[in-house]
Design an enzyme around this catalytic site. Structure first.
Site, short mmCIF file in Angstrom:
data_model
loop_
_atom_site.label_atom_id
_atom_site.label_comp_id
_atom_site.label_asym_id
_atom_site.label_seq_id
_atom_site.Cartn_x
_atom_site.Cartn_y
_atom_site.Cartn_z
N GLY A 1 1.06 -1.13 -0.51
CA GLY A 1 0.40 -0.24 -0.04
C GLY A 1 0.80 1.22 -0.01
O GLY A 1 0.70 1.91 -0.27
N ASP B 1 8.27 1.07 7.45
CA ASP B 1 7.27 0.37 8.04
C ASP B 1 8.08 -0.66 8.85
O ASP B 1 6.96 -1.87 8.12
CB ASP B 1 6.32 1.08 7.39
N CYS C 1 3.18 0.92 13.52
CA CYS C 1 1.10 0.62 13.99
C CYS C 1 1.56 -0.62 15.44
O CYS C 1 0.05 -0.46 15.72
CB CYS C 1 0.17 -0.40 13.06
#
Length: 506
Positions: A116, A180, A233
């Site tokens: 993504g 990430d 996250c």
């Protein structure tokens, strides 16, 4: 959902948040937020808004991001299969926005699957520069490949390699790097209840070791003056503020670029880590830098939990003295097989840098296909992997020994002196670039039938020709409302379906 959260997690969050904890806990009873991001490689935001019937509300921190209603199910629309948007959790759009990617830059997405954020980077590059997107897990790379191809990115290289091996090949190479990082996932508990059920406190320490290495490896691959964005996250300070404090202590050439605290973003909290134990900097200066990182809390904004730190290299470091490009058999679209033979007599294998000698393939069928079907599309810097043909980005370092899954835009394969175009080629083209195409309407039942892999009855008048093409027989680029969705072969009123089985509408 609050009652199903792990007890150890609840206790930890109550200790960290204090008076904010009741609001945080109450957010788990709220409905999760759903988001999509318009793919500007395919269409502009105004164009998409004029086409879609979805009820959309802008995501304030993402220029092309929108909230949608769960019942609208945008994944069940032909536009999804045309790659016009990517379905993405709203908070997950923030790291790439803060990476500040510009067209023409060299960008690395180090832990990229399912892709993504890589597709978000590709859109911001706008077809210029190069995107290197990597993931260490072979199974997850399959999803990464699909999403890159669906996005229509022409300048992406997909790797499946350990970061320490990339560090050797890409010393000081990239303008921008996104890490990430794999994490304990605490910020996703509302979105993925199974993750909450399986969570263990020991995950925090396990992932912290990986994150520490990733930051070190990423720093080595960034050019002087470049930008690195680290994101997770999760909520655990050990994976967030502590990681950044440790990194700054070991890398004084880096500094935190403060994130503008708006849209509900909250500053990092230096009080959650013992800065004096992990940093050689003065404690006050370290605390100020950590406050420049951003936390996205589910009770403060319309999204899930995230942490983002923007790091900038501020001290010069010698750039690599030698940057050789990918080995290629052809550097210009013109010239055909004779020039290919004069360039090289080797076929380069991409997995583990394997090189084996074999007769050079006759590329003339490929060039003839492109001359007829997409005459204006440049196909220089050709690379081969067996019978598979790629257009590779310019200026990459030597990747011998690196596991390369896609060395560029996948054109297709040569089989028995015939060229068979790849689905990736179709998704990277525009209908107006092609000479023979069929454009269906999104409300035409034939679109779904095509996406299910069915052969279609197709009258001759539906086949459109351009660029001097005279024959209606043969490969056609099939599109929906003017945007490609795949290949088909037309003959005598029938369209034979070439839509890939693994992509089909179910």
């Amino acid at each position: 959902m609050g009652s199903s959260l792990p007890e150890a997690f609840v206790t930890k969050m109550e200790r960290l948040l204090g008076t904010e904890f009741p609001a945080f806990l109450a957010s788990y009873e709220d409905t999760r937020w759903y988001g999509l991001r318009v793919n500007t490689l395919k269409c502009s935001v105004p164009e998409f808004q004029g086409m879609t019937s979805l009820k959309l509300d802008p995501i304030p921190w993402a220029s092309t991001g929108y909230y949608y209603r769960e019942e609208d199910r945008p994944g069940k629309h032909p536009y999804y299969h045309a790659g016009l948007y990517y379905i993405q959790e709203p908070s997950a759009m923030a790291p790439v926005e803060l990476l500040d990617v510009r067209p023409g830059e060299r960008v690395l997405d180090l832990c990229a699957a399912p892709g993504g954020k890589s597709t978000q980077i590709a859109a911001k590059l706008a077809g210029e520069g190069v995107l290197v997107t990597n993931d260490i897990h072979p199974d997850r790379v399959k999803a990464l490949v699909k999403n890159i191809e669906l996005s229509g990115a022409r300048n992406a290289v997909i790797l499946n390699e350990r970061p320490e091996r990339l560090e050797e090949a890409f010393q000081g190479f990239f303008d921008k790097i996104l890490i990430d990082a794999p994490c304990s996932g605490e910020g996703m508990f509302r979105k993925e209840e199974e993750m909450a059920k399986s969570w263990q406190p020991a995950w925090v320490d396990r992932y912290a070791g990986m994150q520490r290495d990733l930051l070190k490896q990423g720093a080595a691959m960034l050019r002087p003056g470049g930008r690195l964005v680290y994101s997770t996250c999760t909520f655990s300070p050990e994976e967030n503020e502590l990681m950044i404090a440790e990194f700054l202590g070991a890398h004084p050439e880096f500094q935190v670029v403060p994130v503008l605290m708006r849209h509900g973003f909250q500053p990092g909290n230096p009080s959650w880590v013992d800065i004096t134990e992990v940093s050689s900097m003065q404690a006050a200066a370290a605390a100020q830098q950590l406050q420049g990182a951003a936390r996205l809390w589910p009770h403060q904004l319309s999204g899930e939990g995230h942490f983002v730190a923007v790091l900038e290299h501020r001290i010069g470091r010698a750039a690599p003295s030698k940057q050789s490009v990918f080995p290629s058999l052809m550097t210009a679209a013109s010239g055909g097989k004779d020039k290919a033979k004069s360039r090289s007599k080797e076929r380069y294998g991409w997995e583990r840098g394997l090189t084996r000698r074999q007769p050079v393939l006759d590329l003339q069928p490929f060039y003839e296909f492109m001359r007829q079907m997409a005459p204006g599309v440049p196909v220089d810097s050709i690379s081969l992997h067996g019978e598979h043909i790629y257009v590779t980005p310019q200026g990459l370092p030597d990747l011998s020994g690196i596991r390369v899954i896609r060395p560029g835009w996948y054109m297709g394969s040569l089989k028995k002196q015939r060229f068979e175009p790849a689905h990736a080629l179709a998704m990277g083209l525009r209908l107006q670039e092609t000479s023979r195409f069929i454009s269906l309407s999104s409300d035409d039942p034939a679109v779904v039938r095509y996406l299910k892999g069915e052969t279609l009855e197709m009258p001759e008048e539906r086949v459109q020709l351009a660029n001097g093409m005279e024959k209606k027989k043969g490969y056609c680029l099939v599109g929906v409302d003017g945007y490609p969705i795949g290949w088909g072969k037309w003959l005598d009123g029938m369209l034979k379906n070439d839509y890939p089985p693994g992509w089909r509408w179910t």
